[in-house]
Motif scaffolding. Structure first.
Motif, PDB file in Angstrom:
ATOM      1  N   GLU A 116       0.938  -1.237  -0.074  1.00 51.92           N
ATOM      2  CA  GLU A 116      -0.071   0.121  -0.024  1.00 51.92           C
ATOM      3  C   GLU A 116       0.859   1.129   0.141  1.00 51.92           C
ATOM      4  OE1 GLU A 116      -0.045   2.114   2.761  1.00 51.92           O
ATOM      5  OE2 GLU A 116       1.259   0.953   4.276  1.00 51.92           O
ATOM      6  N   PHE A 117       0.291   2.179  -0.618  1.00 51.57           N
ATOM      7  CA  PHE A 117       1.126   3.608  -0.679  1.00 51.57           C
ATOM      8  C   PHE A 117       0.224   4.847  -0.131  1.00 51.57           C
ATOM      9  CE2 PHE A 117       2.689   0.947  -3.772  1.00 51.57           C
ATOM     10  CZ  PHE A 117       4.111   0.890  -3.670  1.00 51.57           C
ATOM     11  N   LEU A 118      -0.671   4.471   0.975  1.00 50.55           N
ATOM     12  CA  LEU A 118      -1.429   5.352   1.508  1.00 50.55           C
ATOM     13  C   LEU A 118      -0.769   6.484   2.375  1.00 50.55           C
ATOM     14  CD1 LEU A 118      -3.909   2.614   2.644  1.00 50.55           C
ATOM     15  CD2 LEU A 118      -3.756   3.790   0.250  1.00 50.55           C
ATOM     16  N   ARG A 119      -1.055   7.726   2.265  1.00 50.42           N
ATOM     17  CA  ARG A 119      -0.700   8.835   3.220  1.00 50.42           C
ATOM     18  C   ARG A 119      -1.621   8.981   3.986  1.00 50.42           C
ATOM     19  NH1 ARG A 119       0.103  13.112  -1.090  1.00 50.42           N
ATOM     20  NH2 ARG A 119      -1.845  11.844  -1.858  1.00 50.42           N
ATOM     21  N   ILE A 125      13.601  14.063   2.223  1.00 46.67           N
ATOM     22  CA  ILE A 125      13.321  14.884   3.268  1.00 46.67           C
ATOM     23  C   ILE A 125      14.553  15.102   4.061  1.00 46.67           C
ATOM     24  CG2 ILE A 125      11.961  15.220   5.534  1.00 46.67           C
ATOM     25  CD1 ILE A 125       9.837  13.500   4.292  1.00 46.67           C
ATOM     26  N   PHE A 139       8.380  16.350  -1.895  1.00 42.68           N
ATOM     27  CA  PHE A 139       8.911  15.777  -0.331  1.00 42.68           C
ATOM     28  C   PHE A 139      10.307  16.408  -0.373  1.00 42.68           C
ATOM     29  CE2 PHE A 139       6.730  12.485   1.667  1.00 42.68           C
ATOM     30  CZ  PHE A 139       5.573  12.676   1.165  1.00 42.68           C
ATOM     31  N   LEU A 140      10.511  17.955  -0.693  1.00 44.54           N
ATOM     32  CA  LEU A 140      11.509  18.525  -0.370  1.00 44.54           C
ATOM     33  C   LEU A 140      11.330  19.668   0.267  1.00 44.54           C
ATOM     34  CD1 LEU A 140      12.571  18.957  -4.317  1.00 44.54           C
ATOM     35  CD2 LEU A 140      13.289  17.313  -2.658  1.00 44.54           C
ATOM     36  N   PHE A 162       7.561   5.929   7.707  1.00 50.04           N
ATOM     37  CA  PHE A 162       8.812   6.548   7.263  1.00 50.04           C
ATOM     38  C   PHE A 162      10.037   6.063   8.406  1.00 50.04           C
ATOM     39  CE2 PHE A 162       7.778   9.835   4.383  1.00 50.04           C
ATOM     40  CZ  PHE A 162       7.352   9.173   3.316  1.00 50.04           C
ATOM     41  N   PHE A 172       1.786  14.273  13.977  1.00 53.31           N
ATOM     42  CA  PHE A 172       2.869  13.904  13.164  1.00 53.31           C
ATOM     43  C   PHE A 172       2.856  14.865  11.938  1.00 53.31           C
ATOM     44  CE2 PHE A 172       0.808  10.438  10.800  1.00 53.31           C
ATOM     45  CZ  PHE A 172       1.639  10.659   9.504  1.00 53.31           C
ATOM     46  N   LYS A 173       1.680  14.935  11.455  1.00 56.87           N
ATOM     47  CA  LYS A 173       1.556  15.953  10.429  1.00 56.87           C
ATOM     48  C   LYS A 173       0.132  16.548  10.442  1.00 56.87           C
ATOM     49  CE  LYS A 173      -0.174  12.641   6.768  1.00 56.87           C
ATOM     50  NZ  LYS A 173       0.136  12.309   5.493  1.00 56.87           N
TER      51      LYS A 173
HETATM   52  C1  UDX Z   1       3.730   7.738   4.101  1.00 54.04           C
HETATM   53  C2  UDX Z   1       3.841   7.542   2.664  1.00 54.04           C
HETATM   54  O1  UDX Z   1       3.809   8.898   2.099  1.00 54.04           O
HETATM   55  C3  UDX Z   1       2.883   6.631   2.155  1.00 54.04           C
HETATM   56  O2  UDX Z   1       3.120   6.362   0.985  1.00 54.04           O
HETATM   57  C4  UDX Z   1       2.954   5.280   2.874  1.00 54.04           C
HETATM   58  O3  UDX Z   1       2.342   4.026   2.541  1.00 54.04           O
HETATM   59  C5  UDX Z   1       3.155   5.706   4.167  1.00 54.04           C
HETATM   60  O4  UDX Z   1       4.080   6.392   4.770  1.00 54.04           O
HETATM   61  P1  UDX Z   1       2.280   9.169   5.647  1.00 54.04           P
HETATM   62  O5  UDX Z   1       3.504   8.703   6.906  1.00 54.04           O
HETATM   63  O6  UDX Z   1       0.928   9.096   6.172  1.00 54.04           O
HETATM   64  O7  UDX Z   1       2.764   8.499   4.630  1.00 54.04           O
HETATM   65  O8  UDX Z   1       2.653  10.743   5.619  1.00 54.04           O
HETATM   66  P2  UDX Z   1       3.627  11.755   4.570  1.00 54.04           P
HETATM   67  O9  UDX Z   1       2.420  12.492   4.130  1.00 54.04           O
HETATM   68  O10 UDX Z   1       4.294  10.792   3.449  1.00 54.04           O
HETATM   69  O11 UDX Z   1       4.378  12.545   5.511  1.00 54.04           O
HETATM   70  C6  UDX Z   1       5.466  11.798   6.433  1.00 54.04           C
HETATM   71  C7  UDX Z   1       6.063  12.525   7.138  1.00 54.04           C
HETATM   72  O12 UDX Z   1       7.120  13.479   6.451  1.00 54.04           O
HETATM   73  C8  UDX Z   1       5.531  13.663   8.036  1.00 54.04           C
HETATM   74  O13 UDX Z   1       5.992  13.922   9.088  1.00 54.04           O
HETATM   75  C9  UDX Z   1       5.519  15.046   7.123  1.00 54.04           C
HETATM   76  O14 UDX Z   1       5.499  15.898   7.749  1.00 54.04           O
HETATM   77  C10 UDX Z   1       7.025  14.830   6.740  1.00 54.04           C
HETATM   78  N1  UDX Z   1       7.324  15.415   5.462  1.00 54.04           N
HETATM   79  C11 UDX Z   1       6.576  15.356   4.336  1.00 54.04           C
HETATM   80  C12 UDX Z   1       8.258  16.262   5.490  1.00 54.04           C
HETATM   81  O15 UDX Z   1       9.043  16.648   6.496  1.00 54.04           O
HETATM   82  N2  UDX Z   1       8.565  17.118   4.262  1.00 54.04           N
HETATM   83  C13 UDX Z   1       8.102  16.728   3.244  1.00 54.04           C
HETATM   84  O16 UDX Z   1       8.199  17.596   1.932  1.00 54.04           O
HETATM   85  C14 UDX Z   1       6.871  15.934   3.061  1.00 54.04           C
END
Ligand code: UDX
Length: 436
Positions: A165-168, A229, A263-264, A275, A333-334
């Protein structure tokens, strides 16, 4: 198709609900009775945009939850969506995967000995180290079957596949229904066809590959995104030292189609359920295979150090933190989630507590979750940002909540206007970014 989803967490619940939305007959199995009751009454046990609407329209029609595995007997597909939490050494704990697989096998064995014959495909959706489907799931299913079926019946027709899965979080429903790709790892044949049919309602590119490649694709995707990141954060730290705006830099860098603009965004680092756990699992996997994953270890190293830079910056601005009133905005966390797993706010709060700060905190959704880690004797949880900021000596903004972008007059209530952001979202003056 008839589908049983094992595990009613973020992945299982969202996948099950979305598969029901696309027309399948879905049963979600979970061990927690309250969760099963909530799903069966159309109420999602977690917040996820769009999920409640799907539950409301499908529960009672083609979606239900259950505490037992009975539905496996009549199912074409059993989708394993249980957790793979990290062990203390960072490796993935596969206990739940193994026990789910064995339970599925037992139910298939029982069904076959009752004369309920059909082709069934066991599909692993959980994030698992390469080799797990073949070396753990397959034998566990066969062990379960063997405990319930006779030798004759052991010619039972079962297929195996891996479908990551690739779900955010916060966008999981949208990601399931409009994915960039669907990865189907299998040995081909009927298992491949079954998983293809399961996704018939979703139009996007399919990648067919081997089972271990599918398992590795998931870890590699998350490790690459986490690397982007940490890379941006390291560049951000350098830029800040040199007086350069890292967001301007990354805008220019991301315009190269080979890099992409996503993701930058530099900040206080990545958190969440995937992650940190997946990169640690990959490091542990590499080390146990005799490879020193220098780059991946650095990705984690940058991420561990990053939240503490918020504290360093704070001390540079206000000196000794002891006894000072620090407001922390954002605990999730977000944004758009109540999830605090590996939130960057956790090390920040822990450090502030260690240094003797008086802390007020506010989050639109995650206060209840954070109270379970830091009780109200350590952190004063407020009902809104204005209350948290009142009389504060400094403020740390940790999460990218859209409502924080509109904050303005609320900062006027602070005793001193020291505003440090861990994500670039504020539009007020006098703010300072962690790496900008
Ligand atoms: C992630 C993956 O994107 C998803 O494909 C996978 O299946 C599960 O893990 P998720 O953890 O829900 O999803 O959130 P995501 O939006 O990817 O953000 C992860 C973390 O990275 C957050 O803490 C976010 O704030 C941080 N982030 C993201 C950054 O610090 N900078 C960015 O540019 C993007």
């Amino acid at each position: 198709m008839k589908i049983t989803v094992v595990g009613g967490g973020y992945v299982g619940l969202v996948s099950g609900a979305c598969l029901a939305k696309t027309g399948h007959d879905v049963t979600i199995i979970d061990t927690i009775p309250q969760k099963v009751d909530m799903i069966n009454s159309g109420r999602p046990p977690i917040y996820e945009k769009g999920l409640e609407e799907i539950l409301k329209s499908c529960v009672g029609r083609n979606l239900c939850a259950s505490l037992n595995y009975d539905s496996v007997a009549e199912s074409d597909i059993a989708l394993i969506c249980v957790g793979t939490p990290p062990r203390p050494d960072g490796s993935a704990n596969l206990e739940y995967i193994e026990s789910a697989a064995e339970s599925i096998g037992r139910e298939i064995g029982k069904a076959e000995s009752r004369g309920v014959h059909r082709f069934r495909t066991v599909v692993v959706k959980s994030t698992v180290p390469p080799g797990t489907t073949e070396k753990i799931v397959f034998p566990a299913v066969m062990k379960g079957v063997g405990s319930c079926a006779t030798a004759d019946e052991l010619s039972i027709d079962i297929g195996f596949a891996m479908n990551p899965e690739f779900l955010r979080e916060g966008l999981a429903v949208e990601d399931f229904l409009n994915p960039d790709r669907i990865v189907i790892g299998s040995g081909g044949g009927k298992a491949k066809d079954a998983v293809t049919a399961m996704y018939e309602g979703i139009g996007t590119e399919r990648l067919y590959c081997g089972i271990t490649a599918a398992e590795m694709i998931k870890y590699t995707s998350n490790a690459f995104l986490a690397t982007k990141i940490s890379f941006s954060n390291e560049i951000g730290n350098i830029c800040k030292q040199l007086g350069i705006d890292v967001y301007e830099v990354m805008k220019g860098v991301g315009m190269d189609h080979r890099i992409s603009p996503f993701f930058l965004n530099a900040g206080a680092g990545f958190g969440g359920s995937c992650f940190p756990k997946d990169v640690s699992a990959l490091v542990s996997l590499a080390e146990s295979s005799g490879i020193d994953p220098v780059l991946l270890k650095s990705v984690l190293g940058v991420n561990d150090a990053q939240p503490l830079r918020m504290i360093e910056l704070l001390e540079k601005r206000i000196g000794d933190i002891s006894g000072k009133h620090i407001a922390v905005l954002g605990l999730a966390f977000k944004n758009d989630t109540d999830d605090i797993r590996d939130s960057r706010s956790i090390p920040v709060l822990a450090e502030l507590i260690k240094k003797g700060a008086k802390i007020t905190a506010y989050d639109p959704m995650a206060t209840a979750a954070m109270k379970t880690l830091f009780d109200e004797s350590k952190v004063i949880y407020c009902a809104n940002a204005k209350d948290a900021l009142k009389d504060a000596d400094a403020c740390l903004v940790m999460t990218e909540w859209p409502e924080f972008t509109k904050l303005d007059a609320e900062f006027d209530g602070m005793r001193s206007r020291v505003i440090i952001e861990g994500r670039r979202i504020l539009s007020v003056k006098d703010k300072e970014g962690i790496c900008w």
